[in-house]
Motif scaffolding. Structure first.
Motif, short mmCIF file in Angstrom:
data_model
loop_
_atom_site.label_atom_id
_atom_site.label_comp_id
_atom_site.label_asym_id
_atom_site.label_seq_id
_atom_site.Cartn_x
_atom_site.Cartn_y
_atom_site.Cartn_z
N TYR A 66 -9.56 -10.03 6.08
CA TYR A 66 -10.60 -9.23 5.43
C TYR A 66 -10.11 -8.72 4.08
O TYR A 66 -10.82 -8.85 3.07
N CYS A 67 -8.92 -8.16 4.05
CA CYS A 67 -8.37 -7.62 2.80
C CYS A 67 -8.19 -8.71 1.76
O CYS A 67 -8.50 -8.52 0.58
N TYR A 68 -7.70 -9.86 2.19
CA TYR A 68 -7.47 -10.97 1.26
C TYR A 68 -8.79 -11.44 0.64
O TYR A 68 -8.86 -11.73 -0.55
N LEU A 69 -9.83 -11.50 1.45
CA LEU A 69 -11.10 -12.04 0.97
C LEU A 69 -12.00 -11.00 0.30
O LEU A 69 -12.74 -11.34 -0.62
N LYS A 70 -11.95 -9.76 0.74
CA LYS A 70 -12.95 -8.77 0.32
C LYS A 70 -12.44 -7.62 -0.54
O LYS A 70 -13.19 -7.10 -1.35
N VAL A 71 -11.21 -7.21 -0.34
CA VAL A 71 -10.73 -6.01 -1.03
C VAL A 71 -10.39 -6.33 -2.47
O VAL A 71 -9.55 -7.19 -2.74
N LYS A 72 -11.07 -5.65 -3.36
CA LYS A 72 -10.83 -5.86 -4.79
C LYS A 72 -10.30 -4.58 -5.44
O LYS A 72 -9.57 -4.63 -6.41
N LYS A 73 -10.69 -3.44 -4.89
CA LYS A 73 -10.26 -2.15 -5.43
C LYS A 73 -9.43 -1.42 -4.38
O LYS A 73 -9.56 -1.67 -3.19
N ASN A 74 -8.60 -0.54 -4.86
CA ASN A 74 -7.78 0.32 -3.99
C ASN A 74 -6.89 -0.50 -3.04
O ASN A 74 -6.73 -0.14 -1.88
N GLN A 75 -6.32 -1.57 -3.54
CA GLN A 75 -5.43 -2.40 -2.73
C GLN A 75 -4.22 -1.60 -2.27
O GLN A 75 -3.64 -1.90 -1.22
N ARG A 76 -3.86 -0.60 -3.04
CA ARG A 76 -2.74 0.27 -2.68
C ARG A 76 -2.95 0.87 -1.28
O ARG A 76 -2.05 0.87 -0.45
N TYR A 77 -4.14 1.38 -1.06
CA TYR A 77 -4.47 2.00 0.23
C TYR A 77 -4.36 0.98 1.36
O TYR A 77 -3.78 1.25 2.41
N PHE A 78 -4.93 -0.21 1.16
CA PHE A 78 -4.95 -1.23 2.21
C PHE A 78 -3.56 -1.79 2.49
O PHE A 78 -3.23 -2.10 3.64
N LEU A 79 -2.73 -1.92 1.46
CA LEU A 79 -1.34 -2.37 1.66
C LEU A 79 -0.54 -1.33 2.43
O LEU A 79 0.23 -1.66 3.33
N THR A 80 -0.74 -0.07 2.07
CA THR A 80 -0.05 1.01 2.77
C THR A 80 -0.47 1.04 4.24
O THR A 80 0.36 1.21 5.14
N ALA A 81 -1.75 0.82 4.48
CA ALA A 81 -2.26 0.83 5.86
C ALA A 81 -1.63 -0.27 6.70
O ALA A 81 -1.18 -0.02 7.82
N ILE A 125 8.58 -4.29 1.26
CA ILE A 125 7.92 -4.94 0.13
C ILE A 125 6.49 -4.41 -0.04
O ILE A 125 6.06 -4.11 -1.15
N GLU A 126 5.77 -4.26 1.07
CA GLU A 126 4.39 -3.77 1.00
C GLU A 126 4.34 -2.35 0.45
O GLU A 126 3.52 -2.04 -0.43
N LEU A 127 5.22 -1.48 0.93
CA LEU A 127 5.20 -0.09 0.47
C LEU A 127 5.64 0.04 -0.98
O LEU A 127 5.05 0.80 -1.76
#
Length: 136
Positions: A66-81, A125-127
């Motif tokens: 979902y994140c790879y296909l849809k997330v365009k903004k606030n990737q910081r939040y989704f990576l942290t999650a 790496i993600e954080l």
């Protein structure tokens, strides 16, 4: 030095981390839910525990897709999650391993430890990548 280069590349292309994490989650789910189940006598982890552990990477793979296909903004939040979900999964894996410590063989412990080491590197790496991204 190499670690810093990886972080710098991921900051430019953070979506790649979702792809890497998702593919790793699929591999983990397959290994836990299929391979280790078939080789239960070698690894010593009961099939029921393996299915429980395999469930989490399946959910993570869906989240990553979902994140790879849809997330365009606030990737910081989704990576942290996803990093935090991976960390929680590490603790769950350790808990399940200790719950079945009498049955788990050296190969089983080896699998759990290697998976956790890989996850800790990925979480790091993600954080670090998330911390370098802007909130947009």
């Amino acid at each position: 030095m190499v670690f810093r280069q990886v972080i710098n590349k991921m900051v430019v292309h953070p979506k790649r981390l979702f792809l890497i994490d998702g593919l790793g989650a699929l591999l983990s789910a397959f290994l836990l839910g299929v391979v280790l189940v078939k080789l239960e006598s070698i690894f010593g982890i009961p099939a029921k525990a393996l299915y429980i552990l395999a469930f989490f990477p399946c959910i993570f793979a869906l989240y990553d897709l979902y994140c790879y296909l849809k997330v365009k903004k606030n990737q910081r939040y989704f990576l942290t999650a996803i990093a935090l979900m991976n960390l929680i999964y590490c603790f769950i894996s350790i808990g399940v391993a200790f719950q079945h410590y009498q049955k788990i063989t050296a190969f089983g412990w080896g699998y759990i430890i290697v998976e956790i080491i890989i996850l800790i590197v990925l979480i790091n790496i993600e954080l670090k990548t998330a911390s370098k991204l802007t909130s947009t």
